[in-house]
Design an enzyme around this catalytic site. Structure first.
Site, mmCIF file in Angstrom:
data_model
loop_
_atom_site.group_PDB
_atom_site.id
_atom_site.type_symbol
_atom_site.label_atom_id
_atom_site.label_comp_id
_atom_site.label_asym_id
_atom_site.label_seq_id
_atom_site.Cartn_x
_atom_site.Cartn_y
_atom_site.Cartn_z
ATOM 1 N N ARG A 1 -4.895 5.943 -7.154
ATOM 2 C CA ARG A 1 -3.809 5.811 -5.475
ATOM 3 C C ARG A 1 -1.974 5.534 -6.770
ATOM 4 N NH1 ARG A 1 -7.304 7.755 -3.302
ATOM 5 N NH2 ARG A 1 -8.416 7.326 -1.824
ATOM 6 N N HIS B 1 -3.657 15.467 -5.706
ATOM 7 C CA HIS B 1 -5.159 15.239 -4.613
ATOM 8 C C HIS B 1 -5.758 15.943 -5.147
ATOM 9 C CE1 HIS B 1 -5.817 10.685 -2.798
ATOM 10 N NE2 HIS B 1 -6.896 11.658 -3.463
ATOM 11 N N ASP C 1 -2.943 12.736 -10.166
ATOM 12 C CA ASP C 1 -3.738 13.323 -9.496
ATOM 13 C C ASP C 1 -3.202 13.057 -8.141
ATOM 14 O OD1 ASP C 1 -5.093 15.206 -8.256
ATOM 15 O OD2 ASP C 1 -6.560 13.369 -7.551
ATOM 16 N N GLU D 1 2.930 10.909 -1.867
ATOM 17 C CA GLU D 1 2.485 11.860 -1.599
ATOM 18 C C GLU D 1 2.331 12.011 -0.581
ATOM 19 O OE1 GLU D 1 -1.325 11.563 -4.091
ATOM 20 O OE2 GLU D 1 -2.291 11.279 -1.519
HETATM 21 P P1 NAI Z 1 -15.282 1.742 -6.722
HETATM 22 O O1 NAI Z 1 -14.901 -0.027 -5.162
HETATM 23 O O2 NAI Z 1 -16.474 1.523 -6.988
HETATM 24 O O3 NAI Z 1 -14.503 0.150 -7.725
HETATM 25 C C1 NAI Z 1 -13.234 0.089 -7.809
HETATM 26 C C2 NAI Z 1 -13.337 -1.418 -8.906
HETATM 27 O O4 NAI Z 1 -12.069 -1.584 -8.896
HETATM 28 C C3 NAI Z 1 -13.908 -2.198 -8.185
HETATM 29 O O5 NAI Z 1 -15.215 -2.502 -9.859
HETATM 30 C C4 NAI Z 1 -13.008 -3.493 -8.431
HETATM 31 O O6 NAI Z 1 -13.806 -4.395 -8.602
HETATM 32 C C5 NAI Z 1 -12.192 -3.309 -8.829
HETATM 33 N N1 NAI Z 1 -10.569 -3.924 -9.219
HETATM 34 C C6 NAI Z 1 -9.878 -4.268 -7.641
HETATM 35 N N2 NAI Z 1 -9.051 -4.536 -7.924
HETATM 36 C C7 NAI Z 1 -8.925 -4.477 -9.047
HETATM 37 C C8 NAI Z 1 -7.608 -5.080 -9.607
HETATM 38 N N3 NAI Z 1 -6.340 -6.034 -9.051
HETATM 39 N N4 NAI Z 1 -7.655 -4.873 -10.914
HETATM 40 C C9 NAI Z 1 -8.674 -3.877 -11.443
HETATM 41 N N5 NAI Z 1 -9.956 -3.333 -10.914
HETATM 42 C C10 NAI Z 1 -9.303 -3.717 -10.059
HETATM 43 O O7 NAI Z 1 -14.831 2.777 -6.105
HETATM 44 P P2 NAI Z 1 -14.646 4.534 -6.520
HETATM 45 O O8 NAI Z 1 -15.291 5.101 -6.075
HETATM 46 O O9 NAI Z 1 -14.736 3.301 -8.181
HETATM 47 O O10 NAI Z 1 -13.024 4.893 -6.665
HETATM 48 C C11 NAI Z 1 -11.444 4.088 -7.729
HETATM 49 C C12 NAI Z 1 -11.021 4.629 -6.694
HETATM 50 O O11 NAI Z 1 -10.311 6.022 -7.105
HETATM 51 C C13 NAI Z 1 -10.880 4.337 -4.831
HETATM 52 O O12 NAI Z 1 -10.323 3.179 -4.596
HETATM 53 C C14 NAI Z 1 -9.677 5.902 -4.153
HETATM 54 O O13 NAI Z 1 -8.295 5.334 -4.593
HETATM 55 C C15 NAI Z 1 -9.274 6.743 -5.698
HETATM 56 N N6 NAI Z 1 -10.271 7.717 -5.992
HETATM 57 C C16 NAI Z 1 -9.483 9.045 -5.861
HETATM 58 C C17 NAI Z 1 -9.803 10.281 -5.631
HETATM 59 C C18 NAI Z 1 -9.746 11.384 -5.753
HETATM 60 O O14 NAI Z 1 -9.880 12.222 -5.230
HETATM 61 N N7 NAI Z 1 -8.682 11.712 -7.020
HETATM 62 C C19 NAI Z 1 -11.615 10.349 -4.798
HETATM 63 C C20 NAI Z 1 -12.059 9.593 -4.745
HETATM 64 C C21 NAI Z 1 -11.326 8.140 -4.937
#
Ligand code: NAI
Length: 344
Positions: free
Chosen positions: A231, A292, A255, A260
């Site tokens: 994000r 994005h 991205d 945005e």
């Molecule tokens: P997920 O929930 O599987 O993993 C997120 C990880 O971040 C978890 O392991 C969590 O413990 C960790 N986390 C939480 N707080 C943290 C901190 N303060 N410091 C470091 N790590 C921390 O989520 P997933 O599916 O891996 O997605 C990650 C992010 O990617 C989403 O939250 C979303 O914002 C973004 N995203 C972007 C997309 C795009 O098209 N650019 C598409 C899908 C997701």
């Protein structure tokens, strides 16, 4: 027949929903505008709402939706930082698509890194102009370099595997480390100090807001490359721009961008962009911005459509809401799902 409002839709996502329409027996009303407190009134007489990443689902929007008897809001994305969950609790069930293709996003993160490092974006423009000079296009081997991964959830872990395939050394920071993953976890400061490249895969929370800022950048190696597919607000864009200008940061693949929401997904090729920070970042030879689109693969779009419609079906059929999230779940606390496997 349930009537569902879709906000911020584009042809590429409508295709996948339309293909599944008959299977679920829903009627869709597609709106190009974003969902916010001005547009929420358009849901009058409808049964459910499907929203996306840049919709503004704040207290006011929720109150207007609720006044129109909307009880289900289905996010067709994984991230949910744009929802006021406290306002929604008890009024509107919020469901999302927790995973649709971690590969799509992780592969895009690597595409940004390879593009930046090997200057593919510049080479492409040169050869189209029959300029076959390779001056200024030198990159470095990824093999043996240290990748710092912030957030090792579904996407982060796929990205770790991709990096290992390149023979990189991977270190990671996550307050909830993945057990038995074999990943070397370090403190955030150490990650900043040791990494040649830093890739962000954590959600936007109070803790991650501007995690990349003037102070953290100061800890980093000179010439570090930053990749952000999570994000935009994880990065203080002005601090990033400053560090690109003074050479501290060697490249950025973005991205997502913190401002945005009014820009990405739209065609402004005939307009003057008013966001000076974004315009300046885009003008840099060592910055690559995509709009994005990390999620944008056929596999991901199909999974998003299937899970979103299944989420809605569960709601209307009175079943457990497998992918419901509330303010207690969102804080990584334990939400004691109540009643029929629902948050309230
Ligand atoms: P997920 O929930 O599987 O993993 C997120 C990880 O971040 C978890 O392991 C969590 O413990 C960790 N986390 C939480 N707080 C943290 C901190 N303060 N410091 C470091 N790590 C921390 O989520 P997933 O599916 O891996 O997605 C990650 C992010 O990617 C989403 O939250 C979303 O914002 C973004 N995203 C972007 C997309 C795009 O098209 N650019 C598409 C899908 C997701």
């Amino acid at each position: 027949m349930k009537n569902i409002a879709f906000f911020d839709t584009k042809p590429y996502d409508r295709i996948w929903f339309d293909r599944l329409k008959d299977k679920y027996g829903f009627e869709f009303k597609y709106f190009e505008s974003k969902l916010n407190s001005d547009t929420a009134v358009m849901c009058a007489g409808l049964d459910g709402v499907v929203a996306f990443v840049n919709d503004v689902i704040d207290e006011k929007t929720i109150s207007i939706l609720s006044d129109q008897d909307i009880r289900i809001l289905a996010l067709r994305c994984a991230g949910y930082n744009n929802v006021d969950f406290k306002a929604a609790y008890g009024k509107i069930h919020v469901v999302r698509v927790p995973a649709y293709s971690p590969h799509a996003v992780a592969e895009h993160a690597m595409a940004l890194l390879l593009t930046l490092n090997r200057k593919i974006h510049r080479a492409y423009i040169r050869t189209r102009d029959f300029n076959f000079s390779i001056n200024g296009l030198t990159g470095f081997d990824l093999f043996g370099k240290t990748m710092g991964v912030v957030g090792t959830g579904k996407i982060g872990r796929v990205f770790v595997d991709i990096c290992k395939g390149f023979g990189m050394k991977v270190i990671a920071y996550d307050p909830f480390p993945a057990k038995d993953s074999g990943i070397e976890y370090v403190e955030l400061e150490e990650l900043f100090r040791r990494s040649d490249i830093i890739s962000l895969h954590a959600p936007l929370t109070k803790e991650t807001y501007h995690i990349i800022n003037q102070d953290s950048i100061a800890l980093m190696k000179d010439g570090v490359i930053i990749i952000n597919t999570s994000r935009g607000a994880l990065i203080d864009s002005e601090a990033l721009l400053e560090a690109i200008k003074n050479g501290k940061i060697g490249g950025a693949g973005l991205d997502v961008y913190e401002e945005e929401s009014d820009i990405f997904f739209e065609d402004y090729s005939n307009a003057i962009i008013q966001d000076d920070v974004l315009a300046r970042l885009i003008s840099m030879p060592n910055v690559v911005v995509t709009s994005h689109q990390a999620f944008l693969t056929d596999e991901a779009l199909k999974n998003i459509a299937e899970t979103t419609l299944e989420n809605l079906r569960q709601f209307f059929d009175g079943e457990d809401l497998t992918n419901e999230i509330c303010y207690q779940c969102a804080k990584y606390g334990s939400c004691e799902k109540q009643g029929k496997g629902r948050c309230f």
